[in-house]
Design a protein around this motif. Structure first.
Motif, PDB file in Angstrom:
ATOM      1  N   UNK A  61      23.440  42.593  43.792  1.00 35.43           N
ATOM      2  CA  UNK A  61      24.751  43.016  44.278  1.00 35.43           C
ATOM      3  C   UNK A  61      24.815  44.493  44.638  1.00 35.43           C
ATOM      4  N   UNK A  62      23.686  45.192  44.492  1.00 32.61           N
ATOM      5  CA  UNK A  62      23.628  46.585  44.922  1.00 32.61           C
ATOM      6  C   UNK A  62      23.808  47.623  43.836  1.00 32.61           C
ATOM      7  N   UNK A  63      23.872  47.211  42.562  1.00 34.06           N
ATOM      8  CA  UNK A  63      24.039  48.162  41.467  1.00 34.06           C
ATOM      9  C   UNK A  63      22.720  48.879  41.184  1.00 34.06           C
TER      10      UNK A  63
ATOM     11  N   UNK B 210      31.909  38.689  35.131  1.00 37.31           N
ATOM     12  CA  UNK B 210      30.560  38.673  35.696  1.00 37.31           C
ATOM     13  C   UNK B 210      30.368  37.554  36.706  1.00 37.31           C
ATOM     14  N   UNK B 211      31.290  36.604  36.755  1.00 35.15           N
ATOM     15  CA  UNK B 211      31.199  35.530  37.750  1.00 35.15           C
ATOM     16  C   UNK B 211      31.292  36.069  39.174  1.00 35.15           C
ATOM     17  N   UNK B 212      31.826  37.293  39.336  1.00 37.24           N
ATOM     18  CA  UNK B 212      31.957  37.785  40.705  1.00 37.24           C
ATOM     19  C   UNK B 212      31.954  39.292  40.866  1.00 37.24           C
ATOM     20  N   UNK B 213      31.801  40.037  39.777  1.00 38.62           N
ATOM     21  CA  UNK B 213      31.863  41.508  39.843  1.00 38.62           C
ATOM     22  C   UNK B 213      30.530  42.091  39.379  1.00 38.62           C
ATOM     23  N   UNK B 214      29.851  42.798  40.299  1.00 36.27           N
ATOM     24  CA  UNK B 214      28.510  43.314  39.992  1.00 36.27           C
ATOM     25  C   UNK B 214      28.522  44.263  38.789  1.00 36.27           C
TER      26      UNK B 214
ATOM     27  N   UNK C 106      40.489  42.531  37.131  1.00 38.90           N
ATOM     28  CA  UNK C 106      41.331  42.750  35.948  1.00 38.90           C
ATOM     29  C   UNK C 106      40.600  42.306  34.687  1.00 38.90           C
ATOM     30  N   UNK C 107      39.861  41.209  34.779  1.00 40.04           N
ATOM     31  CA  UNK C 107      39.088  40.743  33.624  1.00 40.04           C
ATOM     32  C   UNK C 107      38.044  41.783  33.230  1.00 40.04           C
ATOM     33  N   UNK C 108      37.404  42.379  34.229  1.00 41.44           N
ATOM     34  CA  UNK C 108      36.428  43.433  33.962  1.00 41.44           C
ATOM     35  C   UNK C 108      37.091  44.609  33.264  1.00 41.44           C
ATOM     36  N   UNK C 109      38.229  45.041  33.781  1.00 45.57           N
ATOM     37  CA  UNK C 109      38.923  46.186  33.183  1.00 45.57           C
ATOM     38  C   UNK C 109      39.454  45.865  31.785  1.00 45.57           C
ATOM     39  N   UNK C 110      39.877  44.637  31.576  1.00 45.92           N
ATOM     40  CA  UNK C 110      40.333  44.240  30.241  1.00 45.92           C
ATOM     41  C   UNK C 110      39.152  44.289  29.261  1.00 45.92           C
TER      42      UNK C 110
END
Length: 370
Positions: free
Chosen positions: A248-250, A211-215, A182-186
């Motif tokens: 992370x595979x990006x 970014x603490x957990x979403x690639x 949700x933080x990423x989408x916000x």
């Protein structure tokens, strides 16, 4: 009175006010179920499926749950939907029937599940509007997951105009509770001005948190640091975040990191490591990495000059729609740089590059015409 029997069964099962007696509770649930009480039918069905009150009998248990659902127990209807989705093979058509029954009764999770079936076309005809409708129903009732799903649809350009005003609020509520997606989408909402005023500084703040957990957030935040949008430009930090997203595979992050390693931005220059990353991303189908390898083989930077190999890489990228690769492939065929001189083929690739807005391609076509 079946309701009294059912309540006594609950007390007996948990030993509240009476001695705990699992077998006695099972008999009481059975009695209330046989008298037609949907809640008792549902509880009895669950017990028979998982064996929590004695003997295990999944077939009879599901039959009781089905009776409860048909009698108006929406939790039972939702469970039947779930069981049909998880069966092997899944029966999405049957699941849609039960989810709809539960959703029409106000069950939030069922409404979200039904939306998913419409959005994917599993068990029902694919219908984005109907999917959005059921997501909106669940979201309006406070279902956090449905709010995020609907907001994601809005970010992709779907939904209705009224949905846009709710999107950022839904994401913020979830993000403040620690939901990194949700933080990423916000962050994307602030970056694009969806439901809020565009604000690159706040976009950077939320993407940094995500970014603490979403690639994907690591990659987006690295780009922000590289370009200095909303924060001071910091090539060293950008490189570190690209590296983390790459791990992370990006694929896009692998290519961006390779570019920084190649030109020495943000740290030590390392053409060998850059080429390794380009090769890895190209093997996974990344057109930009293919183009980069073609350019390196063409120029001899970090790799021996090899126009045949360069043309192959340009062709692989061009076929995937990479405009610059189409331009280079057009030049190669037009001038025979790799030994294959096919002006007509070269013109075709230059036209494709020009159609993507590359002025160099349009200029070269004009020269060929002249």
């Amino acid at each position: 009175m079946p309701t009294a029997i059912y309540l006594l069964a609950i007390l007996t099962e948990h030993g509240r006010g009476v001695a705990g007696d699992i077998a006695g509770a099972a008999r009481l649930y059975q009695s209330a179920a046989e008298k037609g009480l949907p809640a008792a039918q549902f509880r009895l069905g669950l017990a028979l499926i998982d064996g929590s009150l004695g003997d295990q009998d999944p077939v009879t248990g599901e039959a009781w749950i089905r009776r409860a659902a048909l009698a108006g127990n929406f939790e039972a209807a939702n469970l039947l939907g779930d069981r049909n989705v998880k069966s092997r093979p899944p029966d999405f058509s049957e699941a849609a029937i039960w989810y709809r029954r539960a959703a029409e009764g106000g069950h939030q999770a069922a409404a979200r599940a039904l939306a998913s079936l419409y959005l994917t076309g599993n068990g029902v005809a694919r219908d984005e509007q109907e999917g959005a409708h059921w997501l909106r129903t669940a979201a309006s009732s406070g279902n956090r997951a449905a709010q995020v799903d609907l907001a994601n649809l809005v970010l992709q350009g779907a939904g209705e105009p009224d949905d846009i005003t709710s999107v950022a609020g839904w994401f913020e509520a979830a993000a403040l509770s620690g939901d990194l997606i949700a933080a990423f989408n916000l962050g994307l909402c602030f970056a694009k001005g969806v439901g809020v005023h565009q604000d690159e500084t706040r976009a950077a703040q939320w993407l940094r948190r995500a970014a603490e957990g979403v690639a994907e957030a690591q990659y987006m935040y690295a780009r922000i640091l590289r370009d200095g949008r909303g924060v001071a430009a910091d090539a060293q930090q950008a490189r570190a975040w690209f590296a983390q997203a790459a791990e992370g595979g990006m694929l896009d992050a692998q290519v961006a990191l390779a570019e920084m390693l190649l030109n020495g931005s943000g740290g030590k220059r390392s053409p060998e490591a850059a080429i390794q990353l380009f090769r890895r991303a190209a093997a996974d189908g990344h057109a930009g990495a293919m183009f980069a390898l073609g350019a390196l083989q063409s120029s001899g930077e970090g790799l021996p000059v090899d126009h045949v190999a360069a043309q192959k890489w340009f062709a692989a990228a061009a076929e995937r729609g990479h405009g610059q690769a189409q331009l280079m492939l057009g030049r190669y065929f037009s001038k025979g740089l790799a030994g294959e001189h096919y002006p007509a083929v070269g013109r075709l690739w230059l036209e494709r590059a020009a159609a993507q807005g590359l002025e160099e391609a349009a200029d070269e076509l004009s020269e060929l015409a002249g």
